[in-house]
Design an enzyme around this catalytic site. Structure first.
Site, mmCIF file in Angstrom:
data_model
loop_
_atom_site.group_PDB
_atom_site.id
_atom_site.type_symbol
_atom_site.label_atom_id
_atom_site.label_comp_id
_atom_site.label_asym_id
_atom_site.label_seq_id
_atom_site.Cartn_x
_atom_site.Cartn_y
_atom_site.Cartn_z
ATOM 1 N N LYS A 1 -4.138 -11.295 -7.852
ATOM 2 C CA LYS A 1 -5.382 -11.875 -7.331
ATOM 3 C C LYS A 1 -6.595 -11.086 -7.817
ATOM 4 C CE LYS A 1 -5.551 -9.224 -3.088
ATOM 5 N NZ LYS A 1 -5.990 -9.110 -1.728
ATOM 6 N N LYS B 1 0.841 -1.206 0.000
ATOM 7 C CA LYS B 1 0.000 0.000 0.000
ATOM 8 C C LYS B 1 0.875 1.254 0.000
ATOM 9 C CE LYS B 1 -4.278 -1.229 -0.214
ATOM 10 N NZ LYS B 1 -4.664 -2.422 0.427
ATOM 11 N N LYS C 1 -10.698 -5.674 -6.445
ATOM 12 C CA LYS C 1 -11.312 -4.464 -6.997
ATOM 13 C C LYS C 1 -10.284 -3.381 -7.291
ATOM 14 C CE LYS C 1 -16.010 -4.202 -5.461
ATOM 15 N NZ LYS C 1 -16.264 -5.250 -6.408
HETATM 16 P P1 TYM Z 1 -10.830 -8.321 2.198
HETATM 17 O O1 TYM Z 1 -12.008 -7.477 2.499
HETATM 18 O O2 TYM Z 1 -9.805 -7.824 1.244
HETATM 19 O O3 TYM Z 1 -11.292 -9.729 1.674
HETATM 20 C C1 TYM Z 1 -12.276 -10.475 2.386
HETATM 21 C C2 TYM Z 1 -11.977 -11.946 2.313
HETATM 22 O O4 TYM Z 1 -11.947 -12.379 0.958
HETATM 23 C C3 TYM Z 1 -10.719 -13.025 0.697
HETATM 24 N N1 TYM Z 1 -10.298 -12.706 -0.673
HETATM 25 C C4 TYM Z 1 -9.832 -13.619 -1.528
HETATM 26 N N2 TYM Z 1 -9.651 -14.936 -1.404
HETATM 27 C C5 TYM Z 1 -9.169 -15.593 -2.476
HETATM 28 N N3 TYM Z 1 -8.874 -14.995 -3.647
HETATM 29 C C6 TYM Z 1 -9.047 -13.660 -3.807
HETATM 30 N N4 TYM Z 1 -8.765 -13.080 -4.963
HETATM 31 C C7 TYM Z 1 -9.544 -12.907 -2.713
HETATM 32 N N5 TYM Z 1 -9.820 -11.589 -2.520
HETATM 33 C C8 TYM Z 1 -10.274 -11.489 -1.259
HETATM 34 C C9 TYM Z 1 -9.730 -12.450 1.698
HETATM 35 O O5 TYM Z 1 -8.650 -13.335 1.902
HETATM 36 C C10 TYM Z 1 -10.599 -12.306 2.923
HETATM 37 O O6 TYM Z 1 -10.697 -13.535 3.603
HETATM 38 N N6 TYM Z 1 -8.235 -7.558 6.340
HETATM 39 C C11 TYM Z 1 -9.322 -8.318 5.751
HETATM 40 C C12 TYM Z 1 -10.656 -8.122 6.460
HETATM 41 C C13 TYM Z 1 -10.586 -8.395 7.924
HETATM 42 C C14 TYM Z 1 -10.541 -9.665 8.543
HETATM 43 C C15 TYM Z 1 -10.470 -9.396 9.942
HETATM 44 C C16 TYM Z 1 -10.544 -10.971 8.063
HETATM 45 C C17 TYM Z 1 -10.560 -7.446 8.888
HETATM 46 N N7 TYM Z 1 -10.484 -8.048 10.111
HETATM 47 C C18 TYM Z 1 -10.415 -10.431 10.871
HETATM 48 C C19 TYM Z 1 -10.474 -12.002 9.001
HETATM 49 C C20 TYM Z 1 -10.424 -11.729 10.380
HETATM 50 C C21 TYM Z 1 -9.466 -7.874 4.325
HETATM 51 O O7 TYM Z 1 -9.096 -6.806 3.961
HETATM 52 O O8 TYM Z 1 -10.127 -8.756 3.553
#
Ligand code: TYM
Length: 333
Positions: free
Chosen positions: A196, A113, A199
């Site tokens: 991956k 980032k 968005k």
């Molecule tokens: P975020 O919002 O980017 O994504 C949410 C979940 O979707 C999964 N994911 C993917 N898995 C496989 N392939 C992809 N292309 C892909 N894109 C997204 C992410 O691995 C995630 O599981 N920091 C986290 C949100 C969060 C969180 C937490 C998760 C905040 N606190 C506590 C677990 C526990 C995030 O930004 O995910």
């Protein structure tokens, strides 16, 4: 089987996409009937990019709608909005006091980032893994269903929980681990040939759960492949392998094998391959898409789910926070 405590969340940044679904939500649905599950909408996390207030509210609502449309059952799991729990930022603040600048600066997502948004390297971005640790350990979770991209954050959550236990000489937090039913964590690739599905690389890189059949067909027709295999039995190039990886999850194994064989004999026609994959994605996502539009209209249901989720999650968070406050030495007079 003994029940474990499960926590996971998704940032509200618009509509959920196939990567969110296959990497995370799909497991939420299975786990909600087997364990004590806490699933939330990580709206505090989304503040690192300063969303406009009207968008934030709509995005939170949209994730709630889509969670329900995917099959999350608020009777079986606890479904809540992160900012409804002030206990989380309190624990985050406590954990921050023992988080070192050096270890935070080394986190891959921070470095990434810092490179891509050099004009907005804020403290929230730096301490993002601390907030995530607070989300997880506030309920004393042991398993966290997430995609591959979150693996390092889970390692940090273990570090911060263990450190708190050690500093205050109390066994408050168990260790949480990323979870995918004993399988490798999933990474769904994007449609633009690398990386991956996300968005941040534009809408053309993702298949959203709400995308109509026409939109899916159009995006898939533009999905990147290569110039075509020229040598038989060679390994597919990255963009083609990416499409095979998605096909593995949404199509039948027979169909996957059919196209893999065509690739191996250099006779694959990418146009047909992508069209066929698009049709399978449409079928796979159709039940979810239909439910999204129904639930979107049901404001009463959304209000009720958020209220009950807040109550249930607060009860668990209050218990943990009480232990933490006592461990630290905060006492009332
Ligand atoms: P975020 O919002 O980017 O994504 C949410 C979940 O979707 C999964 N994911 C993917 N898995 C496989 N392939 C992809 N292309 C892909 N894109 C997204 C992410 O691995 C995630 O599981 N920091 C986290 C949100 C969060 C969180 C937490 C998760 C905040 N606190 C506590 C677990 C526990 C995030 O930004 O995910």
């Amino acid at each position: 089987m003994s029940k474990e405590i499960i926590v996971s969340g998704i940032r509200p940044t618009g509509n959920l996409h196939l990567g969110n679904y296959l990497g995370a939500v799909n497991n939420f649905i299975k786990m909600q009937y087997e364990h004590h599950c806490y699933f939330f909408i990580a709206d505090y996390h989304s503040l690192t990019t300063h969303p406009n207030p009207a968008d934030l509210h709509n995005n939170v609502k949209q994730v709630l709608v889509e969670y329900l449309a995917c099959g999350l059952d608020p009777e079986s799991c606890t479904l809540y909005i992160q900012s409804d729990l002030p206990q989380i930022p309190e624990l985050y603040m406590m954990l921050n006091m023992h988080a070192n600048l050096g270890e935070l600066e080394r986190v891959a997502s921070f470095k990434d980032k810092a490179r891509t948004q050099p004009n907005n390297i804020n403290a929230g971005l730096l301490t993002y893994p601390v907030l995530m640790a607070a989300d997880i350990i506030i309920h004393k979770a042991t398993k966290v269903p997430v995609g591959k991209d979150q693996e390092q954050h889970l390692e940090m959550a273990r570090t911060f929980g263990n450190r708190f236990n050690r500093v205050y000489q109390k066994e408050i937090f168990p260790e949480p681990f990323a979870f995918n039913y004993g399988n490798e964590l999933i990474k769904i690739p994007g449609l633009q040939g690398g990386g991956k599905m996300s968005k941040s690389d534009g809408d053309g890189n993702v298949i959203n759960l709400i995308d109509t059949p026409e939109v899916i067909r159009k995006k898939m027709s533009k999905a990147v492949t290569d110039a075509g295999a020229t040598e038989p039995n060679t390994l597919p190039t990255v963009p083609v392998q990416n499409l095979f990886d998605i096909m593995k999850l949404v199509s039948t194994q027979d169909k996957l094998k059919h196209y893999q064989d065509l690739y191996a004999s250099c006779s694959i026609r990418y146009g047909d391959f992508k069209k066929d994959l698009a049709e399978d994605m449409i079928v796979y996502l159709q039940p979810i898409r239909e439910k999204i539009s129904d639930i979107q209209q049901n404001e009463n249901l959304l209000k009720k789910v958020a209220r009950i989720g807040k109550e249930k999650a607060s009860e668990s968070a209050n218990k943990t926070l009480k232990e933490c406050r006592e461990a630290i030495g905060f006492r009332s007079f």
